[in-house]
Design an enzyme around this catalytic site. Structure first.
Site, short mmCIF file in Angstrom:
data_model
loop_
_atom_site.label_atom_id
_atom_site.label_comp_id
_atom_site.label_asym_id
_atom_site.label_seq_id
_atom_site.Cartn_x
_atom_site.Cartn_y
_atom_site.Cartn_z
CB ILE A 130 10.50 -0.11 -4.34
CG1 ILE A 130 11.02 0.74 -5.49
CG2 ILE A 130 11.10 0.35 -3.04
CD1 ILE A 130 10.48 2.16 -5.43
CB SER A 136 0.29 -1.01 -3.71
OG SER A 136 1.29 -0.70 -2.77
CB VAL A 137 3.36 -4.22 -6.89
CG1 VAL A 137 4.79 -4.58 -7.26
CG2 VAL A 137 2.59 -5.47 -6.55
CG ASP A 157 -1.38 2.40 7.53
OD1 ASP A 157 -1.16 1.93 8.67
OD2 ASP A 157 -1.07 1.80 6.48
P1 ATP Z 1 2.60 -1.71 2.76
O1 ATP Z 1 1.49 -2.68 2.83
O2 ATP Z 1 3.97 -2.34 2.90
O3 ATP Z 1 2.38 -0.53 3.67
P2 ATP Z 1 1.51 -0.28 0.61
O4 ATP Z 1 0.80 -1.12 -0.37
O5 ATP Z 1 0.70 0.43 1.63
O6 ATP Z 1 2.61 -1.15 1.28
P3 ATP Z 1 3.25 1.99 0.32
O7 ATP Z 1 3.43 1.95 1.79
O8 ATP Z 1 2.73 3.25 -0.29
O9 ATP Z 1 2.38 0.77 -0.21
O10 ATP Z 1 4.64 1.67 -0.36
C1 ATP Z 1 5.36 0.53 -0.03
C2 ATP Z 1 6.83 0.86 0.07
O11 ATP Z 1 7.28 1.37 -1.16
C3 ATP Z 1 7.13 1.95 1.06
O12 ATP Z 1 7.36 1.44 2.31
C4 ATP Z 1 8.38 2.58 0.50
O13 ATP Z 1 9.51 1.85 0.88
C5 ATP Z 1 8.18 2.41 -0.99
N1 ATP Z 1 7.63 3.62 -1.59
C6 ATP Z 1 6.35 3.92 -1.84
N2 ATP Z 1 6.22 5.12 -2.42
C7 ATP Z 1 7.46 5.60 -2.55
C8 ATP Z 1 8.03 6.80 -3.08
N3 ATP Z 1 7.27 7.75 -3.61
N4 ATP Z 1 9.35 6.95 -3.07
C9 ATP Z 1 10.14 6.01 -2.55
N5 ATP Z 1 9.69 4.85 -2.04
C10 ATP Z 1 8.37 4.65 -2.03
MN MN Z 2 2.77 1.39 3.57
#
Ligand code: ATP
Ligand code: MN
Length: 514
Positions: A259, A265-266, A403
């Site tokens: 996604i 993270s991925v 955040d």
């Molecule tokens: P970023 O650096 O882009 O903020 P991150 O590593 O902090 O990414 P998250 O923000 O938790 O990770 O998740 C990245 C993306 O994945 C989110 O913007 C969302 O679109 C999708 N995502 C994460 N968790 C979920 C979930 N439980 N259900 C649906 N989509 C999700």
């Molecule tokens: Mn995020």
């Protein structure tokens, strides 16, 4: 037997004198007088031969007495037939001996060695194409049969002369072909033709077979592609193994795709399975924290000063610190869940992989507030909901998101869902209130710009969430007061141990598995 001797026998009576005159000459009609002897000798020879055969090969002779030699056109092939019969008998005896040897060899052993392939009368040997795949299907009782024939022989010759049934027989072969369709791949739909008296010509059968094989190969290729498209591309072998283990354990049904690839993270989408007989959400999000070290370096301030992790932080190697992020997100989500804040539900944590419920539907994640175009009514609704969520988060969960912005709020089922809480901290964190102020600024600016005129400004929002009632009317003073408060709290913590001014019960101890 000498016919002359017979004719010269005394019991045949006296011979005419002229015959005796010529000792070499045999009168022409003498043959007539010895015709009985000729007949007798032929019969005798046949009988003797049969007698001998009965002794040596009882079964063979019984078969030979059957339709094979009583038929009209069998006289020319009897020698060949006999040879074949003899060979068959030899093979049968050989196989019987082989079976005895096999039994002796294996004894009572649980693991047995099969001598099957050494058999002369190999069950599959006498077929050049079909019988190795499927046995003859008996369609005698088939209600769809028009002609309802009597038993059709499996193969071989039967009856007299021209009534020979071979595997090349069109009807038999057609039925066999239909039956053999069952042997196509398990996913190949052959319809209900198998239950009917359907006759497939070789040509049609071969075309179908070819099609079935290419379908099988195609689906194998697709499957492979599907697997490679997910875990393989984005994660390291260790992570991939963990993901496969989750699938093998049935916790996940399939991992469908990636996604998002963020900074830390991925995130993958997966269909849920079952865990300890408990249903896993039908759709899951897998947040795989990046294990490359430089990615998390700039974030350690969030964790190293969080008292929940303080004691362990210094003792842990970088890899374990990354796992701590996943763990932190899990604990934070659990707290939020308890308070009834819309957020992903935690399914499980495995090392640096957090499995949670998926916010969205049919593999499509819910849009971020940043992406979605809401009506002014929905914008207002969203604003009040967020205000309430921030208060709950602070007061009931003892958390500051840290955040919070339109990028980490999803719009799903007519409401806002909070995600990405790995960096969330308790308000007592040395910089907790600063983080809260930043969150408030993001939220306030987004809604004011988005047309929600009632939206509080960042300072008002901060006070509404924290109830700290900071009076400063400009940002610099406000921030100065925040920092002063943080300092007071820090001193308090130093004096009184963990318990801070904004007390929290803390989380249960965290246990790592290697
Ligand atoms: P970023 O650096 O882009 O903020 P991150 O590593 O902090 O990414 P998250 O923000 O938790 O990770 O998740 C990245 C993306 O994945 C989110 O913007 C969302 O679109 C999708 N995502 C994460 N968790 C979920 C979930 N439980 N259900 C649906 N989509 C999700
Ligand atoms: Mn995020």
């Amino acid at each position: 037997m000498d016919p002359v001797g017979v004719t010269a026998a005394p019991e045949t009576g006296p011979s005419p004198a002229w015959q005796n005159k010529c000792p070499w000459g045999t009168p022409k009609h003498a043959a007539i007088s010895c015709s009985l002897a000729d007949v007798m000798s032929e019969q005798l020879a046949k009988e003797l031969q049969l007698e001998e055969e009965v002794v040596a090969f009882p079964e063979v002779v019984i078969v030979a007495e059957g339709p094979f030699i009583t038929g009209e056109n069998t006289d020319t092939s009897s020698d060949l037939m006999l040879a074949q019969m003899l060979q068959m008998e030899f093979d049968r005896e050989y196989d019987a001996q082989l079976r005895r040897e096999e039994k002796k060899f294996n004894g009572d052993s649980k693991v047995s060695i099969s001598f099957e392939n050494y058999r002369k009368m190999h069950p599959y040997e006498d077929s050049d194409s079909s019988e190795d795949e499927v046995d003859w299907q008996d369609t005698r009782h088939d209600p769809y049969r028009a002609d309802k024939p009597t038993t059709t022989p499996k193969k071989g010759f039967i009856g007299k002369g021209k009534e020979i049934t071979t595997k090349h027989d069109e009807v038999v072969c057609g039925r066999k072909n239909t039956a053999r369709m069952e042997n196509f791949g398990p996913d190949f739909q052959v319809g209900d033709g198998i239950g009917m008296d359907l006759k497939l010509s070789n040509q049609v059968f071969n075309a179908l077979k070819q099609h079935a094989y290419s379908e099988e190969r195609r689906s194998a290729r697709l499957h492979e592609k599907k697997e490679h498209s997910t875990a393989v591309k984005a994660v390291d072998p260790k992570t991939r193994l963990l993901l496969y283990k989750m699938i093998n354990a049935g916790i996940l049904e399939t991992i469908t795709g990636c996604i998002s690839t963020g900074k830390e993270s991925v995130v993958f989408h997966a269909y849920g399975g079952k865990m300890d007989d408990k249903a896993v959400p039908p759709e899951c999000a897998l947040k795989v924290f990046k294990t490359t070290l430089n990615e998390f370096k700039n974030r350690d301030k969030y964790i190293k000063d969080d008292y929940r992790f303080k004691d362990r932080f210094s003792k842990l190697n970088p890899r374990k610190v990354i796992r701590m992020w996943a763990e932190k997100e899990m604990h934070n989500l659990t707290r939020m869940q308890k308070a009834g804040i819309p957020c992903p539900q935690v399914v499980m944590l495995k090392k640096h992989i957090l499995v949670m419920s998926f916010i969205g539907q049919d593999q499509v994640p819910a849009p971020k507030l940043k992406e979605v175009k809401l009506s002014s009514e929905d914008m207002k609704k969203a604003y009040y909901q967020i205000l309430h969520m921030m208060q709950q988060l602070y007061k009931e969960c003892s958390l500051v998101h840290a955040d919070l912005s339109e990028y980490n709020m999803l719009w799903h089922e007519e409401k806002v869902w909070l995600i990405d809480v790995s960096q969330s901290v308790e308000p007592t964190h040395p910089h907790g209130l600063e983080f809260l102020f930043r969150d408030c600024r993001n939220v306030s600016q987004f809604f004011l710009k988005g047309g929600v005129s009632e939206a509080l400004n960042e300072r008002e929002l901060f006070n509404a969430v924290s109830s700290l009632n900071i009076a400063a009317d400009n940002e610099a003073d406000f921030l100065a007061e925040i920092e002063a408060l943080e300092k007071t709290n820090e001193d308090h913590v130093q004096k009184h141990g963990k318990k801070s001014l904004f007390s929290s019960d803390g989380d249960p101890p965290i246990i790592y598995d290697e």
